[in-house]
Design a protein around this motif. Sequence first.
Motif, PDB file in Angstrom:
ATOM      1  N   MET A   1      30.186  38.382  34.831  1.00 14.65           N
ATOM      2  CA  MET A   1      31.227  38.841  35.733  1.00 14.65           C
ATOM      3  C   MET A   1      32.349  37.802  35.763  1.00 14.65           C
ATOM      4  SD  MET A   1      30.819  39.834  39.690  1.00 14.65           S
ATOM      5  CE  MET A   1      31.588  38.658  40.735  1.00 14.65           C
ATOM      6  N   LYS A   2      33.522  38.245  35.494  1.00 21.34           N
ATOM      7  CA  LYS A   2      34.690  37.367  35.469  1.00 21.34           C
ATOM      8  C   LYS A   2      35.415  37.463  36.803  1.00 21.34           C
ATOM      9  CE  LYS A   2      38.588  36.149  32.700  1.00 21.34           C
ATOM     10  NZ  LYS A   2      39.401  36.410  31.545  1.00 21.34           N
ATOM     11  N   LEU A   3      35.763  36.276  37.354  1.00 21.61           N
ATOM     12  CA  LEU A   3      36.470  36.242  38.635  1.00 21.61           C
ATOM     13  C   LEU A   3      37.976  36.236  38.402  1.00 21.61           C
ATOM     14  CD1 LEU A   3      34.380  33.531  40.510  1.00 21.61           C
ATOM     15  CD2 LEU A   3      34.262  35.997  40.820  1.00 21.61           C
ATOM     16  N   SER A   4      38.666  36.957  39.250  1.00 22.53           N
ATOM     17  CA  SER A   4      40.129  36.963  39.175  1.00 22.53           C
ATOM     18  C   SER A   4      40.677  35.691  39.820  1.00 22.53           C
ATOM     19  CB  SER A   4      40.688  38.194  39.876  1.00 22.53           C
ATOM     20  OG  SER A   4      40.500  38.079  41.273  1.00 22.53           O
ATOM     21  N   LYS A   5      41.954  35.406  39.583  1.00 22.37           N
ATOM     22  CA  LYS A   5      42.595  34.225  40.181  1.00 22.37           C
ATOM     23  C   LYS A   5      42.531  34.276  41.699  1.00 22.37           C
ATOM     24  CE  LYS A   5      45.811  32.890  36.574  1.00 22.37           C
ATOM     25  NZ  LYS A   5      47.205  32.651  36.228  1.00 22.37           N
ATOM     26  N   SER A   6      42.740  35.437  42.275  1.00 25.97           N
ATOM     27  CA  SER A   6      42.708  35.547  43.740  1.00 25.97           C
ATOM     28  C   SER A   6      41.288  35.324  44.265  1.00 25.97           C
ATOM     29  CB  SER A   6      43.272  36.881  44.214  1.00 25.97           C
ATOM     30  OG  SER A   6      42.438  37.942  43.817  1.00 25.97           O
TER      31      SER A   6
END
Length: 187
Positions: free
Chosen positions: A1-6
């Motif tokens: 799972m990749k996290l967004s910048k926010s």
Amino acid sequence: MKLSKSQISNLIFLVVIAILIIPQTRKPIQVFINKGFALISPSIEKKENQTTLKSYEWKLKDKNGNVFDFESVKGKVVFVNFWATWCPPCIAEMPSIQNLYTDYKDKVEFLLVTNDPYSEINKFLSKNNYDFKILRPVTFNKSIFEVSTIPRTFLIDKTGKIIIDETGAANWNSDKVRSVIDNLLKE
């Protein structure tokens, strides 16, 4: 799972808030931040803003119960610091006070004043290898010093004139402060 910048920003924000809420981590972080402020030299009062002590009626007590009469500092250069062992800005400026004290303890009267119990004071001094004397007020005459925030430090000349009146952490071992003290000692 990749996290967004926010999401990463929110996670960092939550971690910082958690660290600041936990008492064991909050105080060291506050001390660290205040050490940055303590790099700044205190301001010298302009001649027209300098006030003179109205009274010397003040009694303090050392750790052995000996009474110190503030009247005894008349005619001397005096460094008065109001502080507490639990106060991060106070803790941040203490190394610079120790360095100044080491070099001027025989020429300047240093009064480090707190309401903390000596059980806490002694632990604090021992832990940090500080050797200055700490005093606790027995009486207090508000006409001498109005102190509502700590740390609060006063540098007083031989005539009782307040040359420096500084609230907050400062670098007391700066060339600027040393120069002021050297000049006051010559007068």
